[in-house]
Scaffold this active site. Structure first.
Site, mmCIF file in Angstrom:
data_model
loop_
_atom_site.group_PDB
_atom_site.id
_atom_site.type_symbol
_atom_site.label_atom_id
_atom_site.label_comp_id
_atom_site.label_asym_id
_atom_site.label_seq_id
_atom_site.Cartn_x
_atom_site.Cartn_y
_atom_site.Cartn_z
ATOM 1 N N LYS A 101 78.845 12.014 -27.594
ATOM 2 C CA LYS A 101 78.808 13.385 -28.107
ATOM 3 C C LYS A 101 77.755 14.201 -27.367
ATOM 4 O O LYS A 101 76.569 13.877 -27.422
ATOM 5 C CB LYS A 101 78.496 13.375 -29.609
ATOM 6 N N THR A 156 73.759 16.223 -39.519
ATOM 7 C CA THR A 156 72.351 15.963 -39.850
ATOM 8 C C THR A 156 72.159 14.843 -40.862
ATOM 9 O O THR A 156 71.032 14.372 -41.054
ATOM 10 C CB THR A 156 71.685 17.240 -40.397
#
Length: 508
Positions: free
Chosen positions: A88, A355
């Protein structure tokens, strides 16, 4: 106090309530550091029930996961294979800000500072001086890589100008939890299967002394880690820590998740697509693609949200969409007495910037840094709560930013977001950037300047002016630097392998 007295006060047993990603991410480093210590061993026990499913929404990570894996000594190739991971470089945002908009939040900067001034300030100056200045993303190495579907790790030993980027992973969260479970159990963690039905507390101190399982077993401990998910079985059920509700800032309260078949091109980024009452996520893994729709059920029905999700899939759905409900916010205190909440039991901010796993990493690291003895001094809890509270709030503000800076007025949801009140801390950050191009970093451990620049510029909050000290650098030299760096990035990306080919390896 003698050393023997101090050893007598040491934590002898840690009980982790709940498995899943949070439980096993907590157990693995505790096992590594504590379970088989030669002179002062500490039992680590994790209790989980197969009757309780794990959430598994967040299958994308920030680059910090690499430091966590490295600290455990995990084999990189083995981790990639066992968790079906892909790489990513950041997140592509579609239809955020306005319909038809597309921009990239990358894990990297926009080139090195010049004369001590951030690169984006010099770009703002050039954009004022020259018509048709190419987009700032052309100076973001990972953004250009993602655009072309390429991947190669940066050279971290002798980095050059085109190595100033990082990367995270997409992985199957349940496979990652299983991978860490095997790691932790091999290092001494005792896994107990059972359903916790009662929590026992000391009558005077209120400390948790044991948890009781449905079959009658009692698990005693000195320190308890609550990884029981949204229920907060210990931190809320027993200790009543309280919850700070952030729904007014983040109105999404529902999600539907479904895997679909992989498409031929394995993209090295997460995609977030804004919809009328929320947004879709797309997370490409080796064996499938993870998808979901985060939305507010006050602005759409569950059935409408389900159809939006299914209509947005790249491939055939592999299951029925799974419904999730949540209230965005955090515990007022995530460490109370001898209980520390980690993961969803401590708080939840929707997975828009991946997150959740980072917050687990942060909490586990801070717990080890502030590791208590059996007295569990409240000063340690106060420091833990100060740090984690600040981290949750900085994440909250960064996520609210995505919604507040919208120009969309095509639905009640987006009109609400445009008009809603926001925290003063975020209002200051937005106004400072709009007026001066400067970024106020409230939490040094959170998102850095390039992330705020990417999001604010991408959402259309273009600064009115740039740093006046940029004018002290010869503009021809600045222009030459930017032209040269852009060419270097383009040439470097051309030589890179496709992301899918890199993941498959040279033998595939």
């Amino acid at each position: 106090m003698s050393s023997n007295d101090m050893q007598g006060d040491a934590i002898r047993r840690i009980v982790i309530v709940g498995g899943g990603t949070a439980g096993w991410m907590t157990a693995a480093p505790l096992a590594q550091r504590l379970a088989r210590h030669p002179t002062q061993p500490c039992e680590v026990m994790l209790v989980e029930s197969p009757e309780i499913g794990t959430i598994g929404v967040g299958e994308a990570t920030l680059p910090t996961i690499r430091a966590y894996n490295d600290a455990l000594g995990l084999d990189h190739a083995d981790f990639i294979a066992k968790t079906q991971a892909s790489f990513k470089l950041g997140i592509e945002f579609k239809d955020w800000g306005h319909i038809g908009n597309r921009f990239f939040h990358a894990f990297g900067d926009f080139g090195p500072p010049l004369a001590g001034i951030s690169a984006h300030q010099h770009w703002l100056r050039l954009a004022q001086a020259f018509n048709h200045m190419p987009d700032l993303e052309n100076w973001s190495m990972p953004s250009v890589m993602a655009r072309h579907g390429k991947f190669l790790p940066p050279n971290e030993q002798t980095p050059g100008l085109t190595d100033a980027y990082s990367y995270g992973f997409h992985f199957d969260a349940s496979l990652y939890a299983r991978y860490l479970r095997d790691y932790a159990v091999a290092r001494g963690v005792e896994r107990v299967e059972g359903m916790v039905v009662d929590v026992e507390q000391h009558p005077q101190s209120g400390f948790v002394t044991a948890v009781k399982l449905r079959d009658g077993r009692r698990l005693e401990g000195d320190l308890f880690i609550d990884c029981s998910g949204f229920r907060g079985l210990l931190i809320e059920g027993a200790l009543k820590a309280g919850y700070e509700d952030w729904s007014a800032y983040l109105p999404c309260n529902s999600a539907l998740a479904v895997p679909c078949a992989s498409v031929p091109q394995l993209t090295p980024f997460t995609r977030s697509t804004a919809k009328a009452a929320g947004w879709l996520w797309r997370i490409p893994l080796q064996h499938r693609t993870g998808n979901g729709h985060v939305y507010s059920n006050g602005f759409t029905s569950d059935e409408q949200a389900r159809q939006v999700l299914l209509d947005g899939l790249d491939g055939e759905a592999l299951d029925e969409p799974r419904q999730l409900r949540f209230v965005t916010g955090r515990r007022r205190k995530s460490w109370v007495k001898n209980v520390v909440a980690i993961g969803l039991s401590a708080g939840f901010v929707e997975p828009l910037e991946s997150t959740s796993i980072n917050l687990i990493e942060t909490a586990v690291g801070k717990l080890l840094e502030l590791f208590p003895d059996r007295a569990c001094r409240p000063e340690l809890a106060d420091e833990f709560n100060r740090v984690m509270g600040g981290r949750y709030e900085s994440v909250r503000d960064f996520i609210v930013l995505h919604y507040k800076l919208t120009k969309r007025d095509d639905s009640d949801f987006w009109r609400y977001c445009a008009g809603m009140a926001i925290p003063d801390s975020l209002r200051h950050q937005i106004e400072l950037f709009r007026e001066t191009g400067r970024v106020a970093i409230v939490d040094r451990g959170g998102f850095a300047e390039p992330s705020f620049v990417a999001m604010m510029m991408g959402l259309g909050a273009a600064p009115k002016r740039y740093d006046p000290l940029a004018d002290r650098v010869d503009i021809r030299a600045v222009h030459g630097h930017f032209a040269g760096l852009r060419d270097m990035i383009a040439q470097a990306v051309t030589r890179m392998p496709d992301h899918g080919a890199y993941v498959a390896g040279p033998d595939k």
